[in-house]
Motif scaffolding. Sequence first.
Motif, PDB file in Angstrom:
ATOM      1  N   UNK B 123      -9.888   6.739   8.621  1.00 32.53           N
ATOM      2  CA  UNK B 123      -8.671   6.103   8.103  1.00 32.53           C
ATOM      3  C   UNK B 123      -7.583   6.028   9.158  1.00 32.53           C
ATOM      4  N   UNK B 124      -7.597   6.978  10.089  1.00 30.30           N
ATOM      5  CA  UNK B 124      -6.517   7.024  11.075  1.00 30.30           C
ATOM      6  C   UNK B 124      -6.633   5.900  12.093  1.00 30.30           C
ATOM      7  N   UNK B 127      -6.541   0.620  11.141  1.00 26.98           N
ATOM      8  CA  UNK B 127      -5.626  -0.507  11.392  1.00 26.98           C
ATOM      9  C   UNK B 127      -5.882  -1.111  12.784  1.00 26.98           C
ATOM     10  N   UNK B 213     -14.293   1.499   2.405  1.00 25.14           N
ATOM     11  CA  UNK B 213     -13.043   1.049   3.023  1.00 25.14           C
ATOM     12  C   UNK B 213     -13.267  -0.008   4.109  1.00 25.14           C
TER      13      UNK B 213
ATOM     14  N   UNK C 262      -4.201   7.036   1.760  1.00 22.35           N
ATOM     15  CA  UNK C 262      -5.071   6.006   2.339  1.00 22.35           C
ATOM     16  C   UNK C 262      -4.840   4.679   1.634  1.00 22.35           C
ATOM     17  N   UNK C 265      -1.813   3.154   3.053  1.00 21.81           N
ATOM     18  CA  UNK C 265      -2.113   2.560   4.360  1.00 21.81           C
ATOM     19  C   UNK C 265      -2.827   1.223   4.188  1.00 21.81           C
ATOM     20  N   UNK C 266      -3.805   1.239   3.284  1.00 20.87           N
ATOM     21  CA  UNK C 266      -4.578   0.017   3.048  1.00 20.87           C
ATOM     22  C   UNK C 266      -3.682  -1.117   2.576  1.00 20.87           C
ATOM     23  N   UNK C 269      -1.239  -2.231   5.302  1.00 23.07           N
ATOM     24  CA  UNK C 269      -1.894  -2.924   6.400  1.00 23.07           C
ATOM     25  C   UNK C 269      -2.538  -4.227   5.981  1.00 23.07           C
ATOM     26  N   UNK C 270      -3.180  -4.248   4.833  1.00 14.25           N
ATOM     27  CA  UNK C 270      -4.040  -5.381   4.522  1.00 14.25           C
ATOM     28  C   UNK C 270      -3.608  -6.178   3.307  1.00 14.25           C
ATOM     29  N   UNK C 275       1.161  -4.019  10.081  1.00 15.93           N
ATOM     30  CA  UNK C 275       0.251  -3.159  10.820  1.00 15.93           C
ATOM     31  C   UNK C 275       0.953  -1.957  11.429  1.00 15.93           C
ATOM     32  N   UNK C 278       1.741   0.575   8.722  1.00 19.76           N
ATOM     33  CA  UNK C 278       0.513   1.225   8.268  1.00 19.76           C
ATOM     34  C   UNK C 278      -0.004   2.194   9.326  1.00 19.76           C
ATOM     35  N   UNK C 279       0.101   1.798  10.597  1.00 18.38           N
ATOM     36  CA  UNK C 279      -0.375   2.667  11.672  1.00 18.38           C
ATOM     37  C   UNK C 279       0.434   3.955  11.708  1.00 18.38           C
ATOM     38  N   UNK C 282      -0.766   6.136   9.089  1.00 18.73           N
ATOM     39  CA  UNK C 282      -2.048   6.717   9.491  1.00 18.73           C
ATOM     40  C   UNK C 282      -1.848   7.967  10.332  1.00 18.73           C
TER      41      UNK C 282
END
Lengths: 362, 279, 306
Positions: B123-124, B127, B213, C262, C265-266, C269-270, C275, C278-279, C282
Amino acid sequence: MAAVDLRGLSKAFGLVKVLHDVSVDIGDGEFAVLLGPSGCGKTTLLRLIAGLETLSDGEIRIGDERIDQLQPGQRGIAMVFQSYALYPHMSVRANLAYGLKNIGTPANVIAQRIDQAATILEIEQLLDRKPHQLSGGQRQRVAIGRAITKSPKVFLFDEPLSNLDAALRARTRVEISKLHQQLGATMIFVTHDQVEAMTMASKIVVMNAGRVEQVGPPLEVYRHPATRFVAAFIGTPQMNFVPVNQTSENGGWLQATLKDGARLDTRIATSAGHASPVELGFRPDEVAVDPDGALKIEVEVVERLGDRTLVYAHLSDGTPIIYQDHSDSQVQRGDRVGLRPHLHKLIGFDGSGKALHPELAA
Amino acid sequence: MAKLDPQEPVFSRLSYWLVIALSLCWLIPLFWVLGLSFKPNEELSYGLGTVFRAPYTLDNYSDLIRSSQLGRWILNSVVVSIIQTVLVLIICSIAGYGFARLEFPGRRALFVFVLIGLAIPRQAIIIPLHAMFVDLDLHNTYTGLILPHLGTPFGVFLMASYFRALPRELEEAAALDNASRWKIFLTIALPLSVPAQITLAIFTFLDAWNDYLWPLISATRPEMYTLTIGLAATQTNFDQSEGIGYLMAQAVFAGLPMLILYLIFQKYVLRAVAGAGGR
Amino acid sequence: MTTLVGVDAARGRRAARAGWWSRWAGLAFVAPFLVLYLWLMIYPLVSGVIMSFQYKDLLSGTSEFVGFWNYEDLSIDPIFIGSIFNTLRFVILTVPAFVVLGLLIALALNRPTRGAAIMRTLFFGPHVLSVTVVTLIWKTVYLPNVGMIDAGSTALGLGPLSILLNPDWALAAVALVTVWWSIGLPMMLFLAALQQVPQDIYEAARLDSASPLRILWTITIPSISKMIVLVAVIEVVLQFQVFGQVNLLTGGGPNNTTRSMVMFIYQAGFQQWQAGYAAAASQILFAIMLVAAGLQFWVSRKPAES
Ligand SMILES: Nc1ncnc2c1ncn2[C@@H]1O[C@H](COP(=O)(O)OP(=O)(O)O)[C@@H](O)[C@H]1O
Ligand SMILES: [Mg+2]
């Protein structure tokens, strides 16, 4: 020619030096036994010859060729490992064929070699089995067979008999000796068992703590040990060692005075100019029971072996003495006995452990 | 076999029966779904309790085979999982052997560097990985689905520790038998590492088959969906979808092959899981 | 006696080359993996860190360096903070369940009977199913009004519970699914550890007439304490990454009570294509997981030191 010449070999693992300047000449067709206590560096020496370890110093020659820079497979040697190291996933036949296949030997030659080896070792009926389907003795034969098929110039054995039971070990000893005669190849055999060394070797290399103590034929090593270590290591029961308090001369020969004041004559020449001995040694069978003998001992344990009797005793200062008596000896625990070592067999050892041998009896 | 030792303490016997009761909780949802998958959709809209009485039908399954892309998704999952498993086995075996047995400058430091990777969660990095694959135009391809898993160090770690445990003399004997390093690896070490290969194959295959994922991000076109993602897409509008019976037939269709494979290989799967924990 | 390995002039040169080759051959073995590892793990890790200091919109393709801006934003983003707490709650709900229940099942099934073998197979079974199959199965259990649970509660006169729509219960419901799905892993790990405990310790304890509970507490648990810690660490790391179940069962709802890190983040990001943002999230997840794992190892090492 496949004489093996080891010149000034040294080996260190990191900072730990395990072999110090080992030099040995092994003649073509000779059966040399590397003998020494566990951990003295025998395996390491064998692995250096095989090319499984790299030398720290020195050189190795087989015949006229220097081999210590060659890859293990190119040295013309075969090795029988202590654990046998048979490839567990291959049949016996494939185990024997592997080395030949790797150098592109034609299939018919391989088959012929395997047949020959199998006949010599009587393992024909085992060829299609896997190693785990074999007994310890059979595995051992296959391991030797794998060496034979390669027709090496030199065979190396690392304690190959140590995993066998006593009866099988005695039989295999004889068979390896026969094999040696049959093949006429140079063999180097590692063991810590002096019986194996005495019975099989044409040359014994006695090692101790990474050094060679003595090289010679079995009887010479037994009768004329070069050092106290060799004298003590070879022969069962062990040689007796008696501390010497003082030495003097008696008609050109050395005379020793023991701690209890007893005097022992020897046939060690005083004129030879060597250091005076701090110990005298004699083997348990090189002594006579004699009430007037110089050594006064007290008996502790009596072992009646049938053909002879072993007597464990000690001198008044506690030095242990073992001697051999005839089979109907009446000696008993607590008896006080006089012993007279054979004059021509008494060996002196100086402070550094070097042996001082008596003149041979006329 | 299931008879209990009369000597056994009451406590132990009690816990055994408790666990048997608990196991029903694990079993019931599976049978519940299986039952639902054989019910006509219209009837289920009155309540799922109707599962306990007739009529039953195979319509859901025939609809499934006729109309959905399930076949395509299964194919994608099979292709991705098998190729990924084979590649991971090859790459990790070779690298694991290198780290375990070969001497080369910097080996120790490199191995530690690789072990650090065990601590990096996927997950890290997802992106930047996505951005990378956009640039390389790898999304919606098999390569795009497979590649990210090839850099994970778990397999290298597993294989290296297995190779290290093999007796060294076997390889030394082979060296004396004139085998090259590569040949020793191929003909001696590799065949002897089959148990570790099985373990790694099972983990990799399960991981690839069940991954959610990454394919969710990378495979955006329905024809590139893996089975896992395809099923996810159909259940997002659970209530308004084609019907619960139909969805359950999908679940059975997707889950049953894995369960059957599992039952066939359970000995290896359970041994792999138990063994991996021992490390 | 024939010699297969003849002497030839090229030998020396070949040997010299082989020496050089073997020094680097090892590197050739590990090179393919190293390239993939650098390319697909290390490079993304580093570029993820860099990205977290950028404003990067994937839709418009713009990106610029913004320093700690993303992190500052995250620190006051209630949804993100909420997702951290949701994830923590989820870990607290699941990890003890995995450890305790896994251990209990393992203790009960640590016997050489066929029944125990069948149940081991059963408890591990769901683990081979993908998350989507698992959520399909459990949706029909949790389905409002007509699902298995609501049918039961209605029959008992409690009326429909609609668990997944209840902010107090939804996360626990997801946790239950997770335990059902993957209890097999801790169970198998505990079984493996139990097999390692020497049997004669138990016999000695029984001769000392220790009660079964006392044996469990004074012998079994201490003997496998290492595995207990290991299982806890593994599960903490795994459950911190929870995503599929929540995404499919609740979509983060109701009222954001099940949105995990998570998932955040998903979505950032998406779905919002931010980005950089989200990074940055992360990196925070990564850091929390490292701390969690480090803490657990530290705790597990402590008794050995004293
Ligand atoms: N690979 C190694 N690394 C470090 N020390 C070693 C290695 N191999 C052997 N030694 C050490 O070298 C000494 C000699 O070992 P070895 O040759 O196996 O003795 P032997 O075969 O006579 O019993 C021992 O002290 C042993 O610990
Ligand atoms: Mg040895």
